[in-house]
Design an enzyme around this catalytic site. Structure first.
Site, PDB file in Angstrom:
ATOM      1  N   VAL A  79      87.689   1.895  42.236  1.00  0.00           N
ATOM      2  CA  VAL A  79      88.769   2.007  43.222  1.00  0.00           C
ATOM      3  C   VAL A  79      90.133   1.766  42.566  1.00  0.00           C
ATOM      4  O   VAL A  79      91.097   2.498  42.823  1.00  0.00           O
ATOM      5  CB  VAL A  79      88.554   1.008  44.392  1.00  0.00           C
ATOM      6  CG1 VAL A  79      89.619   1.210  45.467  1.00  0.00           C
ATOM      7  CG2 VAL A  79      87.162   1.173  45.002  1.00  0.00           C
TER       8      VAL A  79
ATOM      9  N   LYS B  47      84.967  -6.864  50.788  1.00  0.00           N
ATOM     10  CA  LYS B  47      84.314  -7.259  52.058  1.00  0.00           C
ATOM     11  C   LYS B  47      83.565  -8.571  51.919  1.00  0.00           C
ATOM     12  O   LYS B  47      83.533  -9.393  52.829  1.00  0.00           O
ATOM     13  CB  LYS B  47      83.353  -6.172  52.543  1.00  0.00           C
ATOM     14  CG  LYS B  47      82.175  -5.905  51.612  1.00  0.00           C
ATOM     15  CD  LYS B  47      81.923  -4.442  51.448  1.00  0.00           C
ATOM     16  CE  LYS B  47      81.694  -4.116  50.002  1.00  0.00           C
ATOM     17  NZ  LYS B  47      81.765  -2.733  49.663  1.00  0.00           N
TER      18      LYS B  47
ATOM     19  N   GLY C  72      85.106   1.990  53.715  1.00  0.00           N
ATOM     20  CA  GLY C  72      85.897   2.675  52.673  1.00  0.00           C
ATOM     21  C   GLY C  72      87.122   3.397  53.171  1.00  0.00           C
ATOM     22  O   GLY C  72      88.108   2.768  53.569  1.00  0.00           O
TER      23      GLY C  72
ATOM     24  N   LYS D 133      80.167  -6.450  56.637  1.00  0.00           N
ATOM     25  CA  LYS D 133      81.067  -5.568  57.384  1.00  0.00           C
ATOM     26  C   LYS D 133      80.961  -5.837  58.888  1.00  0.00           C
ATOM     27  O   LYS D 133      81.966  -5.781  59.603  1.00  0.00           O
ATOM     28  CB  LYS D 133      80.748  -4.114  57.053  1.00  0.00           C
ATOM     29  CG  LYS D 133      81.077  -3.787  55.591  1.00  0.00           C
ATOM     30  CD  LYS D 133      80.448  -2.495  55.150  1.00  0.00           C
ATOM     31  CE  LYS D 133      80.787  -2.161  53.719  1.00  0.00           C
ATOM     32  NZ  LYS D 133      80.009  -1.022  53.200  1.00  0.00           N
TER      33      LYS D 133
HETATM   34  N1  NAP Z   1      83.520   1.480  45.004  1.00  0.00           N
HETATM   35  C1  NAP Z   1      83.623   1.738  46.309  1.00  0.00           C
HETATM   36  O1  NAP Z   1      83.298   2.817  46.772  1.00  0.00           O
HETATM   37  C2  NAP Z   1      84.154   0.675  47.236  1.00  0.00           C
HETATM   38  C3  NAP Z   1      84.258   0.948  48.604  1.00  0.00           C
HETATM   39  C4  NAP Z   1      84.785  -0.013  49.466  1.00  0.00           C
HETATM   40  C5  NAP Z   1      85.164  -1.243  48.964  1.00  0.00           C
HETATM   41  N2  NAP Z   1      85.031  -1.490  47.618  1.00  0.00           N
HETATM   42  C6  NAP Z   1      85.419  -2.813  47.116  1.00  0.00           C
HETATM   43  O2  NAP Z   1      86.468  -2.663  46.200  1.00  0.00           O
HETATM   44  C7  NAP Z   1      86.359  -3.653  45.173  1.00  0.00           C
HETATM   45  C8  NAP Z   1      86.302  -2.979  43.808  1.00  0.00           C
HETATM   46  O3  NAP Z   1      85.158  -2.145  43.744  1.00  0.00           O
HETATM   47  P1  NAP Z   1      84.930  -1.153  42.512  1.00  0.00           P
HETATM   48  O4  NAP Z   1      83.786  -0.298  42.900  1.00  0.00           O
HETATM   49  O5  NAP Z   1      86.209  -0.513  42.118  1.00  0.00           O
HETATM   50  O6  NAP Z   1      84.467  -2.180  41.375  1.00  0.00           O
HETATM   51  P2  NAP Z   1      84.294  -1.884  39.806  1.00  0.00           P
HETATM   52  O7  NAP Z   1      84.239  -0.428  39.538  1.00  0.00           O
HETATM   53  O8  NAP Z   1      83.161  -2.732  39.355  1.00  0.00           O
HETATM   54  O9  NAP Z   1      85.640  -2.440  39.162  1.00  0.00           O
HETATM   55  C9  NAP Z   1      85.942  -3.813  39.086  1.00  0.00           C
HETATM   56  C10 NAP Z   1      87.171  -3.980  38.224  1.00  0.00           C
HETATM   57  O10 NAP Z   1      87.540  -5.351  38.219  1.00  0.00           O
HETATM   58  C11 NAP Z   1      87.628  -5.826  36.880  1.00  0.00           C
HETATM   59  N3  NAP Z   1      87.202  -7.227  36.880  1.00  0.00           N
HETATM   60  C12 NAP Z   1      86.047  -7.720  37.382  1.00  0.00           C
HETATM   61  N4  NAP Z   1      86.006  -9.059  37.218  1.00  0.00           N
HETATM   62  C13 NAP Z   1      87.157  -9.400  36.587  1.00  0.00           C
HETATM   63  C14 NAP Z   1      87.695 -10.627  36.119  1.00  0.00           C
HETATM   64  N5  NAP Z   1      87.022 -11.770  36.265  1.00  0.00           N
HETATM   65  N6  NAP Z   1      88.891 -10.604  35.534  1.00  0.00           N
HETATM   66  C15 NAP Z   1      89.587  -9.453  35.359  1.00  0.00           C
HETATM   67  N7  NAP Z   1      89.117  -8.249  35.794  1.00  0.00           N
HETATM   68  C16 NAP Z   1      87.928  -8.228  36.381  1.00  0.00           C
HETATM   69  C17 NAP Z   1      86.735  -4.923  36.061  1.00  0.00           C
HETATM   70  O11 NAP Z   1      87.143  -4.924  34.693  1.00  0.00           O
HETATM   71  P3  NAP Z   1      86.424  -3.977  33.598  1.00  0.00           P
HETATM   72  O12 NAP Z   1      86.827  -2.573  33.965  1.00  0.00           O
HETATM   73  O13 NAP Z   1      86.968  -4.408  32.318  1.00  0.00           O
HETATM   74  O14 NAP Z   1      84.955  -4.226  33.772  1.00  0.00           O
HETATM   75  C18 NAP Z   1      86.978  -3.578  36.758  1.00  0.00           C
HETATM   76  O15 NAP Z   1      88.128  -2.960  36.267  1.00  0.00           O
HETATM   77  C19 NAP Z   1      85.114  -4.479  45.519  1.00  0.00           C
HETATM   78  O16 NAP Z   1      85.484  -5.589  46.282  1.00  0.00           O
HETATM   79  C20 NAP Z   1      84.303  -3.518  46.376  1.00  0.00           C
HETATM   80  O17 NAP Z   1      83.441  -4.180  47.277  1.00  0.00           O
HETATM   81  C21 NAP Z   1      84.538  -0.567  46.750  1.00  0.00           C
END
Ligand code: NAP
Length: 436
Positions: free
Chosen positions: A24, A115, A144, A215
């Site tokens: 995201v 969430k 989303g 949710k």
């Molecule tokens: N993906 C979806 O479709 C979706 C939909 C609705 C809501 N969400 C919510 O949106 C949020 C992000 O989801 P995502 O899918 O984008 O996750 P993701 O792809 O796993 O990305 C997480 C990001 O956060 C960074 N990160 C994690 N822990 C960290 C820390 N301790 N210090 C610094 N950086 C850190 C990671 O770094 P690295 O890149 O270096 O690993 C990565 O860039 C979550 O809360 C999720 O529930 C996601």
């Protein structure tokens, strides 16, 4: 006719600190970069990513504009003097919770899609935002890309909401849709979903209903103005839904969906997540594959349905972007959105909830069995809407659909049925939603 677009004299640049540049985070960075000029023209603010935190700073981040400071410490981004709005997209509880609390304490509005965090620590975070007088926005945390938090909080602020029912987990909806359309069993479809990237290697959070429960807790809190702890959301996953259940539902004119349900019961609120049989004529029945939808019933507005993509970088970032613009505009005006008051919830226990039920019972196929079974239903005041019997050698399978009945009455009825000599097993119990 050529309409002249509004053109604010000055567009305020607002520095954005991005915590997380994953699925995201990278999409929101790209959208902000591509649309900066259009957003500035339309809203008078130009949000611009100035700093970002990731775990691995050596990984290329092609969607981040050049000049963005990339660090591995979320707190450094929160403290950055050029960061005026913090966007948390790391996920998980810590360090997200501490970073958000620090940002709010420093008077910086926060946008998050987390969430899990909002469901577990909402009251603490809302109180911190309120005390600081800044925004804490989380449209992306439920369904989303579908706008549902803002419509509930703003457009429907004066409505008496009776129920909110959502298909809020794309993985389980993909699996149940495939089981329905391909007559396939759960294990086969789960493996396919994993190979296509629709389900995680460990699918528990999705198939066990945990993600949907977070949710449901958030939706219930916003719709009813109460704090619903996620631990108190009744939760059943889809792991035990069989091809036979899906075939029964289809034959009877239903589809099986995993629903997150929050409904008003007298002056209390019942919040639960469970597989549900939904009539094929119900708007939620047509939500296929990985799509999400939230169905809202209000006393005056009647029925509404919000439908779209509940996950994925682009759709989720679209919801985050709306919040970023809102927070930036509010910041420049020195105002913030009202979160509303959250009273402690008086939650209705599951035993007092009512619904119709579909019960499949395996019995010995001999005279008098049906009368004995029907008597147990009658003894507990559970009335039968329809019944089908299918013979299998010396056994028979009877599928009942009841009228609405209290959960407690149905449970006692099932216990008594299980004690009848003629009953071999209670094969399945699925709640039926959207019928009287
Ligand atoms: N993906 C979806 O479709 C979706 C939909 C609705 C809501 N969400 C919510 O949106 C949020 C992000 O989801 P995502 O899918 O984008 O996750 P993701 O792809 O796993 O990305 C997480 C990001 O956060 C960074 N990160 C994690 N822990 C960290 C820390 N301790 N210090 C610094 N950086 C850190 C990671 O770094 P690295 O890149 O270096 O690993 C990565 O860039 C979550 O809360 C999720 O529930 C996601």
């Amino acid at each position: 006719v050529i309409a002249r677009l509004p053109c604010p004299a000055v567009s305020n640049a607002v520095g954005i600190g991005l915590l997380g540049v994953g699925t995201v985070g990278s999409a929101i960075a790209a959208q902000l970069h591509e649309r900066a000029a259009a957003i500035g023209l339309r809203t008078g603010v130009t949000p611009r990513v100035v700093a970002a935190a990731v775990r691995d700073v050596s990984k290329p981040r092609p969607t981040l504009p050049s000049g963005v400071r990339v660090v591995d410490d979320p707190m450094a981004v929160v403290r950055d003097r050029d960061v005026r709005v913090v966007v948390e997209l790391m996920g998980g509880i810590e360090p997200a919770r501490s970073a958000i609390l620090s940002a709010l304490a420093a008077g910086k509005p926060v946008v998050t899609g987390n969430k899990e965090l909002i469901a577990a620590h909402g009251p603490e975070l809302f109180a911190a935002a309120d005390a600081a007088g800044v925004d804490l926005l989380f449209e992306a945390a439920v369904a989303g890309g579908i706008p549902i938090i803002r419509p509930l909080r703003e457009s429907l602020a004066g409505e008496r909401i009776e129920a909110v029912m959502g298909i809020v987990n794309g993985t389980t909806n993909f699996i149940l849709t495939k089981m329905t359309e391909d007559a396939a069993d759960y294990g086969t479809v789960l493996a396919e979903a994993q190979s296509l990237g629709y389900a995680e290697a460990d699918p528990t959070a999705d198939v066990g209903g945990h993600d949907a429960a977070s949710k449901a807790a958030i939706l219930a809190s916003i719709a009813f103005g109460v704090h619903v702890p996620v631990a108190e959301v009744t939760r059943e996953g889809i792991e035990s839904i069989s091809a036979q259940n899906v075939a029964d539902a289809k034959r009877l004119g239903f589809v099986i969906k995993l629903l997150a349900i929050a409904e008003r019961t007298d002056e209390r609120v019942a919040v639960r997540v469970h597989p549900s049989m939904v009539p094929i004529t119900h708007p939620l029945a047509s939500v296929r594959g990985a799509f999400n939808a939230v169905f809202v019933e209000g006393a005056d507005v009647g029925q509404l349905m919000f439908y779209g993509r509940g996950a994925g970088g682009g759709p989720t970032a679209s919801a985050v972007l709306g919040d970023v613009i809102d927070a930036s505009v509010n910041l420049t005006k020195g105002t913030h959105a009202a979160l509303g008051a959250f009273a402690p919830a008086a939650l209705t226990p599951l035993s007092e909830c009512s619904s119709a039920f579909c019960l499949a019972i395996e019995v010995n196929d001999r005279p008098g069995v049906l009368a004995a079974v029907a008597k147990v239903f009658g003894d507990h005041g559970v009335s039968i809407r329809s019944m089908e019997q299918e013979g299998m050698a010396d056994a028979a399978r009877i599928v009942f659909v009841t009228h609405r009945a209290k959960e407690a009455a149905v449970r006692v009825c099932l216990d008594d049925l299980g004690r009848l000599d003629a009953v071999r097993s209670i094969a399945s119990v699925i709640r039926v939603v959207g019928v009287q």
